[in-house]
Design a protein around this motif. Structure first.
Motif, PDB file in Angstrom:
ATOM      1  N   ASP A 131      42.531  28.607  43.030  1.00 43.63           N
ATOM      2  CA  ASP A 131      42.735  29.465  44.190  1.00 43.63           C
ATOM      3  C   ASP A 131      41.821  30.675  44.015  1.00 43.63           C
ATOM      4  N   LEU A 132      41.933  31.636  44.899  1.00 40.26           N
ATOM      5  CA  LEU A 132      41.025  32.780  44.860  1.00 40.26           C
ATOM      6  C   LEU A 132      41.155  33.615  43.585  1.00 40.26           C
ATOM      7  N   ASP A 133      42.263  33.485  42.865  1.00 41.17           N
ATOM      8  CA  ASP A 133      42.481  34.250  41.643  1.00 41.17           C
ATOM      9  C   ASP A 133      42.133  33.491  40.367  1.00 41.17           C
ATOM     10  N   THR A 134      41.707  32.245  40.487  1.00 46.07           N
ATOM     11  CA  THR A 134      41.374  31.452  39.300  1.00 46.07           C
ATOM     12  C   THR A 134      40.163  32.053  38.590  1.00 46.07           C
ATOM     13  N   GLU A 135      40.257  32.106  37.264  1.00 47.64           N
ATOM     14  CA  GLU A 135      39.148  32.623  36.460  1.00 47.64           C
ATOM     15  C   GLU A 135      37.866  31.863  36.773  1.00 47.64           C
TER      16      GLU A 135
END
Length: 182
Positions: free
Chosen positions: A119-123
């Protein structure tokens, strides 16, 4: 009946009077990470075709490091729509990032692998291509011929630290700038 590179060729040369500003190939079902998969990938091949035609190009793939067959069935099934919407949003965000930060300008092709749950927060990791081979791609079918029967084995041929394969196994997105020329 065409291959992904054929689509890039037609898109760049025949669908408009001017070439596009960018070729985006994928999102492919299955990681295209490690040298073995990277160089045999039709998705990456389409991006390479775009580069050969003078257009900046990015290839996107997604995959799992667990039960590939079950995951593949799920993303192609009725419940797969949410997955594709989420991964498409991540891909668009990464495109914005690599266009803004110069990654694409400093590469011939950029290869991006998105873990299944991205998702948009994945490293996000800047990676290199893992030195890999793979297991058998064909098996005898009993009448002296061979049928496609990939065994799913990825064979390391060197260290994995900092590579696209290491990122996938850590659940991180890999962004790999490829240089195809000197």
């Amino acid at each position: 009946s065409g291959l992904p590179a054929d689509g890039a060729q037609i898109g760049v040369r025949h669908l408009d009077s001017a070439p596009p500003a960018l070729v985006v190939s994928g999102i492919n079902v299955g990681h295209n990470h490690g040298a073995a998969y990277l160089w045999s990938s039709g998705t990456v091949g389409a991006a390479i075709e775009g580069w050969a035609l003078g257009v900046p190009s990015v290839a996107f793939s997604t995959g799992t490091t667990t039960n590939w067959e079950a995951w593949r069935a799920a993303v192609h099934g009725p419940e797969g729509g949410e997955t594709w919407e989420r991964l498409s949003a991540v891909a668009c965000d990464i495109l914005d990032e690599i266009l803004a930060d110069g990654t694409l300008a400093g590469a011939d092709v950029v290869n991006v692998n998105l873990p299944e749950g991205s998702d948009l927060d994945t490293e996000r990791r800047r990676t290199t291509v893992a030195p890999t081979g793979y297991g058998s791609v064909f098996a005898p079918n009993g009448d002296g011929r061979f049928a496609h029967a990939y065994d799913g084995i990825l064979i390391p041929r060197g260290g994995m630290e900092g590579t696209d394969v290491e990122a996938a196994h850590a659940g991180a997105i890999s962004i790999t700038a490829l240089r195809l020329s000197g």
